[in-house]
Design a protein around this motif. Structure first.
Motif, short mmCIF file in Angstrom:
data_model
loop_
_atom_site.label_atom_id
_atom_site.label_comp_id
_atom_site.label_asym_id
_atom_site.label_seq_id
_atom_site.Cartn_x
_atom_site.Cartn_y
_atom_site.Cartn_z
N ASP A 39 0.89 -1.30 -0.27
CA ASP A 39 0.24 -0.27 -0.05
C ASP A 39 0.46 1.39 0.17
O ASP A 39 1.61 1.74 1.06
N ILE A 40 1.06 1.95 -1.02
CA ILE A 40 2.03 2.97 -1.49
C ILE A 40 1.21 4.35 0.01
O ILE A 40 2.38 5.13 -0.25
N MET A 41 0.29 4.61 -0.34
CA MET A 41 -0.17 5.62 0.35
C MET A 41 0.13 5.17 1.68
O MET A 41 0.70 6.54 2.27
N ALA A 42 -0.03 4.30 2.30
CA ALA A 42 0.50 3.67 3.58
C ALA A 42 2.27 4.43 3.86
O ALA A 42 1.97 4.33 4.79
N LEU A 43 3.31 3.61 2.66
CA LEU A 43 3.92 3.67 3.53
C LEU A 43 4.50 4.99 3.12
O LEU A 43 5.72 5.54 4.07
N PHE A 44 3.99 5.79 2.46
CA PHE A 44 4.14 7.21 2.06
C PHE A 44 4.17 8.22 3.78
O PHE A 44 4.44 8.32 4.46
N MET A 45 2.91 7.56 4.16
CA MET A 45 2.31 8.21 5.59
C MET A 45 3.81 7.40 6.64
O MET A 45 3.77 8.84 7.83
N ARG A 46 3.52 6.45 6.43
CA ARG A 46 5.38 5.79 7.69
C ARG A 46 6.55 6.58 7.26
O ARG A 46 7.36 6.16 7.89
N THR A 47 6.64 6.98 5.72
CA THR A 47 8.06 6.99 5.97
C THR A 47 8.50 8.61 5.51
O THR A 47 9.03 9.18 5.07
N GLY A 49 6.88 10.54 3.37
CA GLY A 49 6.07 10.86 2.02
C GLY A 49 4.40 11.34 1.94
O GLY A 49 3.92 11.95 3.50
N THR A 50 4.32 12.50 0.86
CA THR A 50 2.72 12.77 0.56
C THR A 50 2.59 12.86 -0.17
O THR A 50 3.10 11.63 -1.68
N ALA A 51 1.33 12.02 -0.45
CA ALA A 51 0.36 11.80 -1.55
C ALA A 51 0.48 12.82 -2.25
O ALA A 51 0.14 14.24 -2.24
N PRO A 52 -0.07 12.61 -4.00
CA PRO A 52 0.14 13.52 -4.82
C PRO A 52 -0.63 14.55 -5.33
O PRO A 52 -0.20 15.70 -4.86
N LYS A 53 -2.03 13.81 -4.61
CA LYS A 53 -2.79 15.51 -4.97
C LYS A 53 -2.78 16.02 -3.63
O LYS A 53 -2.86 17.22 -3.63
N ASP A 54 -1.95 15.68 -2.91
CA ASP A 54 -0.73 16.52 -1.75
C ASP A 54 -0.55 17.86 -1.85
O ASP A 54 -0.26 18.67 -0.75
N ARG A 59 5.71 21.18 -8.04
CA ARG A 59 5.63 19.24 -7.73
C ARG A 59 4.78 18.57 -8.50
O ARG A 59 4.91 17.53 -9.25
N GLN A 60 3.47 18.65 -8.52
CA GLN A 60 1.96 18.44 -9.08
C GLN A 60 2.58 18.00 -10.77
O GLN A 60 2.86 17.13 -11.77
N VAL A 61 2.69 20.00 -10.42
CA VAL A 61 3.19 19.85 -12.91
C VAL A 61 4.47 19.53 -12.98
O VAL A 61 4.24 18.98 -13.43
N TYR A 62 5.44 19.40 -12.12
CA TYR A 62 6.61 18.58 -12.37
C TYR A 62 6.26 17.18 -12.65
O TYR A 62 6.76 16.54 -13.46
N ARG A 63 6.04 16.52 -11.98
CA ARG A 63 5.26 15.04 -11.54
C ARG A 63 4.94 14.78 -12.55
O ARG A 63 4.96 14.17 -14.37
N ALA A 64 3.56 15.97 -13.39
CA ALA A 64 3.26 15.38 -15.36
C ALA A 64 4.39 14.99 -16.12
O ALA A 64 3.83 14.89 -16.79
N GLN A 65 5.05 16.21 -15.39
CA GLN A 65 5.35 16.97 -17.03
C GLN A 65 6.78 15.58 -16.96
O GLN A 65 7.36 14.99 -18.53
#
Length: 200
Positions: A39-47, A49-54, A59-65
């Motif tokens: 579960d990647i969202m759980a991994l983000f929370m544990r380490t 990280g931040t969910a892409p939408k947040d 960062r969101q624009v760069y990720r998409a590009q």
């Protein structure tokens, strides 16, 4: 013989773009792979990280590009906004876990076909029929989609705990277990290849 623990999410576009390069590297060095969907969202929370939408809009624009550039450079089909994302990645993960336990098919092909179904084919990988089709195409019994759900759920949760314990924090994440060398992202597969060759 070298061994690689492969932590990944069935919902990760970067894991889709990694294609079957890990499997090619492992074959080249006669290394084995253990597939560890989580579960990647759980991994983000544990380490941390931040969910892409947040994430910050920058960062969101760069990720998409970056995703679209990478797909174009690799020459692979890719949809930045697939019809069924986000979705529940657990059923497909359980199928991968069951297939790994059962053996007899191509686990790399199964994993990639599930990711491709999401990111290139606009299919819902939470749909049992989609998962069954991916299992069959990779040489596994389609009924694995319906069996071992409890074991799959337990292993899925255990994979998350192992990922946190062993230093993973994203997807795809590769750990050469004999040396505890860690490689994050498809753009570090070349480093993994060099490491297994004894050059890095």
């Amino acid at each position: 013989m070298a061994h690689i623990d492969y932590y990944f999410s069935t919902l990760s576009p970067f894991t889709y773009l990694a294609g079957l390069e890990l499997e090619e590297i492992a074959a080249r060095h006669e290394a084995t792979i253990t597939y560890k969907p989580l579960d990647i969202m759980a991994l983000f929370m544990r380490t941390g990280g931040t969910a892409p939408k947040d994430r910050h809009p920058n960062r969101q624009v760069y990720r998409a590009q970056d995703l679209e550039r990478t797909a174009k450079r690799l020459g692979v089909d890719f949809k930045l906004k697939p019809a069924h994302w986000p979705t529940n990645g657990a059923p497909a993960s359980y199928a991968i876990i069951a297939a790994q336990r059962a053996g007899g098919g191509d686990l790399g092909k199964l994993t990639h076909s599930i990711l491709r179904a999401c990111w290139a084919e606009d299919r819902n990988i939470a749909d049992d029929d989609v998962v069954r089709g991916c299992l069959e195409a990779a040489g596994f019994d389609a009924s694995l989609a319906d069996s071992g759900l409890l074991t799959g759920a337990e292993t899925y949760a255990a994979n998350l705990e192992e990922a946190v314990t062993h230093g993973a924090f994203g997807s795809p994440f590769y750990i050469a277990t004999d040396t505890d060398q860690r490689f994050w992202g498809r753009d570090r597969l070349e480093d993994l290849d060099l490491h297994l060759a004894g050059k890095l």
